[in-house]
Design an enzyme around this catalytic site. Structure first.
Site, PDB file in Angstrom:
ATOM      1  N   GLY A 185       0.712  -1.179  -0.036  1.00 34.69           N
ATOM      2  CA  GLY A 185      -0.133  -0.009   0.159  1.00 34.69           C
ATOM      3  C   GLY A 185       0.758   1.212  -0.065  1.00 34.69           C
ATOM      4  N   TYR A 243     -10.633   2.857  14.894  1.00 32.54           N
ATOM      5  CA  TYR A 243      -9.680   3.351  13.779  1.00 32.54           C
ATOM      6  C   TYR A 243      -9.985   4.907  13.710  1.00 32.54           C
ATOM      7  CZ  TYR A 243      -7.388   3.440   9.657  1.00 32.54           C
ATOM      8  OH  TYR A 243      -6.673   3.907   8.484  1.00 32.54           O
TER       9      TYR A 243
END
Length: 256
Positions: free
Chosen positions: A12, A148
């Site tokens: 990523g 998160y």
């Protein structure tokens, strides 16, 4: 010669940082858990750019392994000039439905590791009078969407505070706050993103190019993409009760 250390370097956004830093001539220290992928990326960077590449396997949720990375950042013999705190993952369930050990693991990687590694790098860089710390946060840091979001909020605010503490020392701190980005992140978290409109997706190479440009300018908060700049601007001024109400709707249990 500049040396950069990148966590979560094999996939990523982290991988893209490693590629672009090596392409501009930086030596690179690659940190991740997957040794075969680390070695493969190291070989690719050496062959393509002729830079020195050091492989440092580590699970940042393990305190002993995290401390080894911190010690590498604190080294005076082989100084690190750029730290990219990118390692991260997401959990599929909601906070109360997840096992607390999984939530602690998320906290350890997304928040504690950023704190520990920024402390080690910040001290070493301040003593040398130069350096850059890039903490990969998220547009989610401006929302109230589970743990998160909470962890990323810590990263953004922590980075802003550390940037103020290091002002005038020659060391910069940048919180990078991307939105949805075409990587394997969501696939690894087993998240179905098929309904997300294409205009919300960012391209990782462009994202990292823009981020590195912002780092060079000493920008404290970097939000890639016009769409996300507009979204973050709106989120900063919207009343928090309205932001929370949107989050409540997003987390409302579905009927079975």
């Amino acid at each position: 010669m500049t040396t950069a250390l990148v966590t979560g370097a094999t996939a990523g956004i982290g991988r893209e940082f490693a590629l672009q830093l090596a392409a501009r001539g930086d030596d690179v220290v690659l940190v991740a858990r997957d040794v075969p992928r680390l070695e493969a990326l190291a070989a690719e960077l050496r062959a393509a750019h002729g830079v020195q590449v050091e492989v440092l396997p580590a699970d940042l949720s393990d305190r002993a392994q995290l401390d080894r990375v911190a010690q590498r950042l604190a080294s005076t013999d082989a100084p690190v000039d750029v730290l990219v705190n990118n390692a991260g993952f997401s959990l599929k369930g909601s906070f109360l439905d997840n096992d607390v050990a999984a939530e602690e693991g998320l906290f350890d990687v997304l928040s504690r590791a950023v704190l520990v590694l920024s402390h080690a790098a910040g001290r070493a860089m301040r003593a040398r009078g130069r350096g850059a710390i890039v903490n990969v946060s998220s547009v989610a840091s401006f929302l109230t969407s589970g743990t998160y979001s909470a962890n990323k909020s810590f990263v953004t605010v922590f980075s802003e505070g550390l940037a103020a503490e290091l002002a005038g020392t020659g060391v910069t701190v940048t919180a990078l706050c991307p939105g949805f980005t075409h990587t394997e992140f969501h696939q690894r978290a087993d998240l179905d993103m098929s309904s997300m409109p294409e205009f919300l997706w960012l391209d990782a190479p462009r994202l990292v190019r823009d981020a590195l440009a912002d780092v060079d300018k000493g920008k404290v908060v970097s939000v890639p993409g016009r769409q996300y700049k507009a979204i973050v601007t709106a989120l900063r001024v919207l009343p928090r009760p309205l932001v929370r109400s949107r989050s409540r709707r997003a987390h409302r249990p579905s009927s079975h």
